[in-house]
Design an enzyme around this catalytic site. Structure first.
Site, short mmCIF file in Angstrom:
data_model
loop_
_atom_site.label_atom_id
_atom_site.label_comp_id
_atom_site.label_asym_id
_atom_site.label_seq_id
_atom_site.Cartn_x
_atom_site.Cartn_y
_atom_site.Cartn_z
N THR A 137 0.88 -1.05 0.12
CA THR A 137 0.01 0.11 0.05
C THR A 137 0.80 1.21 0.19
O THR A 137 2.01 1.22 0.37
CB THR A 137 -0.75 0.00 1.23
OG1 THR A 137 -1.44 1.31 1.31
CG2 THR A 137 -0.07 -0.35 2.48
N ASP A 138 0.11 2.46 -0.41
CA ASP A 138 0.96 3.77 -0.43
C ASP A 138 0.95 4.12 1.09
O ASP A 138 1.70 5.16 1.35
CB ASP A 138 0.25 4.48 -1.33
CG ASP A 138 -1.21 5.00 -1.06
OD1 ASP A 138 -1.57 4.26 -0.25
OD2 ASP A 138 -1.88 5.94 -1.74
N GLU A 139 0.30 3.49 1.91
CA GLU A 139 -0.02 4.14 3.32
C GLU A 139 1.49 3.89 4.21
O GLU A 139 1.54 4.45 5.11
CB GLU A 139 -1.04 3.35 4.14
CG GLU A 139 -2.40 3.84 3.30
CD GLU A 139 -3.43 3.26 4.13
OE1 GLU A 139 -3.36 3.31 5.16
OE2 GLU A 139 -4.61 2.77 3.33
N TYR A 162 -1.89 -0.62 10.80
CA TYR A 162 -1.93 -1.51 9.69
C TYR A 162 -0.68 -0.79 8.82
O TYR A 162 -0.08 -1.98 8.36
CB TYR A 162 -3.25 -0.79 8.91
CG TYR A 162 -3.23 -1.17 7.40
CD1 TYR A 162 -3.10 -2.52 7.01
CD2 TYR A 162 -3.29 0.01 6.54
CE1 TYR A 162 -3.16 -2.86 5.63
CE2 TYR A 162 -2.98 -0.54 4.95
CZ TYR A 162 -3.21 -2.00 4.53
OH TYR A 162 -3.32 -2.13 3.37
N LYS A 166 2.45 -3.35 7.34
CA LYS A 166 2.80 -3.53 5.89
C LYS A 166 4.04 -3.16 5.46
O LYS A 166 4.87 -3.57 4.68
CB LYS A 166 1.48 -2.82 5.17
CG LYS A 166 0.22 -3.25 4.94
CD LYS A 166 0.11 -4.58 4.30
CE LYS A 166 0.42 -4.78 3.03
NZ LYS A 166 0.15 -6.03 2.42
P1 NAD Z 1 -9.45 -7.79 2.26
O1 NAD Z 1 -9.37 -7.43 3.66
O2 NAD Z 1 -10.51 -7.51 1.19
O3 NAD Z 1 -8.98 -9.30 2.10
C1 NAD Z 1 -7.66 -9.77 2.80
C2 NAD Z 1 -7.87 -11.53 2.41
O4 NAD Z 1 -7.04 -11.97 3.07
C3 NAD Z 1 -9.19 -12.05 2.83
O5 NAD Z 1 -9.85 -13.00 2.00
C4 NAD Z 1 -9.05 -12.83 4.12
O6 NAD Z 1 -9.58 -13.92 4.35
C5 NAD Z 1 -7.31 -13.08 3.85
N1 NAD Z 1 -6.67 -13.46 5.10
C6 NAD Z 1 -6.50 -12.36 6.08
N2 NAD Z 1 -5.64 -12.96 7.03
C7 NAD Z 1 -5.21 -14.28 6.52
C8 NAD Z 1 -4.41 -15.05 6.95
N3 NAD Z 1 -3.69 -14.80 8.02
N4 NAD Z 1 -4.09 -15.98 5.93
C9 NAD Z 1 -4.61 -16.12 4.98
N5 NAD Z 1 -5.63 -15.48 4.45
C10 NAD Z 1 -6.09 -14.40 5.25
O7 NAD Z 1 -8.00 -7.03 1.59
P2 NAD Z 1 -8.06 -6.25 0.07
O8 NAD Z 1 -8.62 -5.01 0.24
O9 NAD Z 1 -8.34 -7.06 -0.79
O10 NAD Z 1 -6.51 -6.13 0.12
C11 NAD Z 1 -5.60 -7.13 -0.46
C12 NAD Z 1 -3.97 -6.77 -0.35
O11 NAD Z 1 -3.87 -5.44 -1.18
C13 NAD Z 1 -3.47 -6.33 1.20
O12 NAD Z 1 -2.26 -7.04 1.17
C14 NAD Z 1 -3.71 -4.79 1.22
O13 NAD Z 1 -2.71 -4.34 2.25
C15 NAD Z 1 -3.23 -4.50 -0.25
N6 NAD Z 1 -3.78 -3.17 -0.64
C16 NAD Z 1 -5.26 -2.88 -0.73
C17 NAD Z 1 -5.58 -1.64 -1.06
C18 NAD Z 1 -6.94 -1.33 -0.88
O14 NAD Z 1 -7.29 -0.08 -1.40
N7 NAD Z 1 -7.83 -2.36 -0.69
C19 NAD Z 1 -4.78 -0.80 -1.70
C20 NAD Z 1 -3.36 -0.85 -1.70
C21 NAD Z 1 -2.80 -2.11 -1.12
P1 TYD Z 2 -10.74 3.71 4.10
O1 TYD Z 2 -11.67 3.16 3.00
O2 TYD Z 2 -10.89 3.09 5.57
O3 TYD Z 2 -9.29 3.56 3.42
P2 TYD Z 2 -7.63 4.09 4.03
O4 TYD Z 2 -7.91 4.51 5.60
O5 TYD Z 2 -7.12 2.89 3.87
O6 TYD Z 2 -7.43 5.04 3.15
O7 TYD Z 2 -11.05 5.30 4.20
C1 TYD Z 2 -10.93 6.28 3.26
C2 TYD Z 2 -11.21 7.37 3.66
O8 TYD Z 2 -12.23 7.82 4.24
C3 TYD Z 2 -10.14 7.93 4.90
O9 TYD Z 2 -9.71 9.08 4.78
C4 TYD Z 2 -11.02 7.63 5.87
C5 TYD Z 2 -12.31 7.80 5.49
N1 TYD Z 2 -13.65 7.40 6.13
C6 TYD Z 2 -14.49 7.93 6.70
O10 TYD Z 2 -14.45 9.50 6.71
N2 TYD Z 2 -15.65 7.52 7.13
C7 TYD Z 2 -15.77 6.23 7.13
O11 TYD Z 2 -16.60 5.37 7.63
C8 TYD Z 2 -14.66 5.49 6.51
C9 TYD Z 2 -14.66 3.78 6.88
C10 TYD Z 2 -13.59 5.96 6.15
#
Ligand code: NAD
Ligand code: TYD
Length: 356
Positions: A137-139, A162, A166
């Site tokens: 993630t960019d975070e 988080y 990461k």
């Molecule tokens: P998500 O929470 O939707 O899915 C996570 C999956 O991992 C789930 O299916 C869960 O069952 C599985 N999981 C969790 N713990 C586990 C474990 N101990 N063993 C095996 N499986 C396990 O997450 P996502 O949004 O699909 O994100 C996927 C990846 O991409 C993550 O690594 C996250 O850090 C990264 N990422 C997400 C975003 C975003 O915007 N969602 C952006 C950048 C990077």
């Molecule tokens: P989120 O989807 O949790 O992603 P991230 O924090 O990983 O970027 O949140 C996106 C943005 O929205 C973040 O600035 C937090 C804000 N947010 C709210 O204002 N209300 C909410 O209920 C949630 C879930 C997020």
């Protein structure tokens, strides 16, 4: 260009992982086998890859319910399927949950990544025709002020449990490359949106709350900024890196698409109202400002010029189109949302894979 015969996807029942599996069997044109290793936490729903299961189950698609921290289970998956690529997405992924309970994040994101890396290193024994791609993630870069962008050279400065977990996993991945020669690539992506996202993240939460007349909770002043990318564009970037990326190199992925949360919600309200025929004022009246998230990062924005110039990747979806498709998906799939929130998908799992 690299090719693989068997890709082990971790977290393939989650949001990005399930979309990735659907993409690889579809538009991505991957012709080999995929093994989905997922522990099925609250965020995982194997129903998200149901069509792939029907089309390829037992032949080119396999599901293994396993925790990535469980070394014997991961070793068994390597012995059973002999993957020549790993794309690692399994993680605890929600910032708010990491504030309430950081331990699961350290276990899965740090220890789980370590376990996978170590099993891969042992199983692959110095092979060079394999790849471990780590999805991050960019975070990890922290929080930006009003100007500037995160590039691959930006120092890590994670500020939530988080993002710290990461960041730790990213460092381990690079350490396994430098120390043991494990062929790795790494990507850091901005906020994704699209179908199959668990309705605790901003966009699906807001869509479902609008539909059920619940408050739309905005943290702080609602002016935090995120850079949004359609999930399929993230997955086309991952597949590009896996095939063409330089081993040992990291790539930033982003939408070049910054939105203040509250401005994003206004656009979302307009689209949901157009799709449902409801009065947008009804939705606007649900906006509620709530206490800010502790340590809430102000702004994320990605400079993704490296992946564009070196690998030729481009996003294919405009934001308006992606947002509308996402709204339509949530409107037409209320059952998926109910089942993933209630845990009822587990009975779907038993019916389709046999009781586990
Ligand atoms: P998500 O929470 O939707 O899915 C996570 C999956 O991992 C789930 O299916 C869960 O069952 C599985 N999981 C969790 N713990 C586990 C474990 N101990 N063993 C095996 N499986 C396990 O997450 P996502 O949004 O699909 O994100 C996927 C990846 O991409 C993550 O690594 C996250 O850090 C990264 N990422 C997400 C975003 C975003 O915007 N969602 C952006 C950048 C990077
Ligand atoms: P989120 O989807 O949790 O992603 P991230 O924090 O990983 O970027 O949140 C996106 C943005 O929205 C973040 O600035 C937090 C804000 N947010 C709210 O204002 N209300 C909410 O209920 C949630 C879930 C997020």
């Amino acid at each position: 260009m690299r090719n693989f015969s068997t890709i082990l996807v971790t977290g393939g029942a989650g949001f990005i992982g399930s979309n990735l599996i659907n993409y690889l069997f579809g538009q991505g044109g991957f012709e080999g086998r995929i093994v989905n290793v997922d522990a099925l936490t609250y965020a995982g729903n194997p129903e998200s890859t149901a069509e792939v299961l029907t089309a390829h189950g037992g032949k080119r698609y396999f599901f293994e319910k396993a925790d990535i921290c469980d070394r014997p289970a991961i070793e068994a998956a390597f012995e059973k399927y002999h993957p020549d690529a790993v794309v690692h997405l399994a993680a605890e992924s929600h910032v708010d949950r990491s504030i309430l309970g950081p331990e699961a994040f350290i276990k899965t994101n740090v220890m789980g990544t370590f376990t996978l890396l170590d099993v891969a290193r042992t199983a692959w024994k110095g092979r060079e025709d394999v790849l471990f791609h780590h999805v991050s993630t960019d975070e990890v870069y922290g929080s930006l002020g009003d100007s500037g962008f995160f590039s691959e050279e930006t120092p890590y400065d994670p500020r939530s449990p988080y993002s710290a977990s990461k960041a730790g996993s990213d460092h381990l991945v690079m350490a396994y490359h430098h120390t043991y020669g494990l062929p790795v690539t790494l990507s850091n992506c901005s906020n994704n949106y699209g179908p199959y996202q668990f309705p605790e993240k901003l966009l699906p939460l807001m869509i479902l709350n609008m539909l059920s007349g619940k408050p739309l909770p905005f943290y702080g002043d609602g002016k935090n900024i995120r850079d949004w990318l359609y999930v399929e564009d993230h997955n086309s970037a991952l597949w590009t890196i896996m095939r063409k990326g330089e081993v040992g190199r990291d790539y930033n992925i982003g939408g070049e698409n910054e939105w203040e949360n509250i401005r994003l919600l206004s656009r979302l309200i307009e689209i949901v109202a157009e799709e449902t025929g409801a009065d947008p004022e009804t939705y606007r009246s649900l906006i509620t400002y709530v206490k800010d998230r502790p340590g809430h990062d102000r702004r994320y924005a990605i400079d993704c010029s490296r992946i564009k110039s070196e690998l030729g990747w481009r996003q294919a979806h405009s934001f308006d189109e992606g947002l509308r498709d996402t709204v339509r998906w949530y409107l037409t799939n209320p059952g998926w949302c109910e089942r993933v929130r209630s845990g009822e998908y587990r009975s779907w799992l038993d019916r389709n894979y046999g009781a586990r």
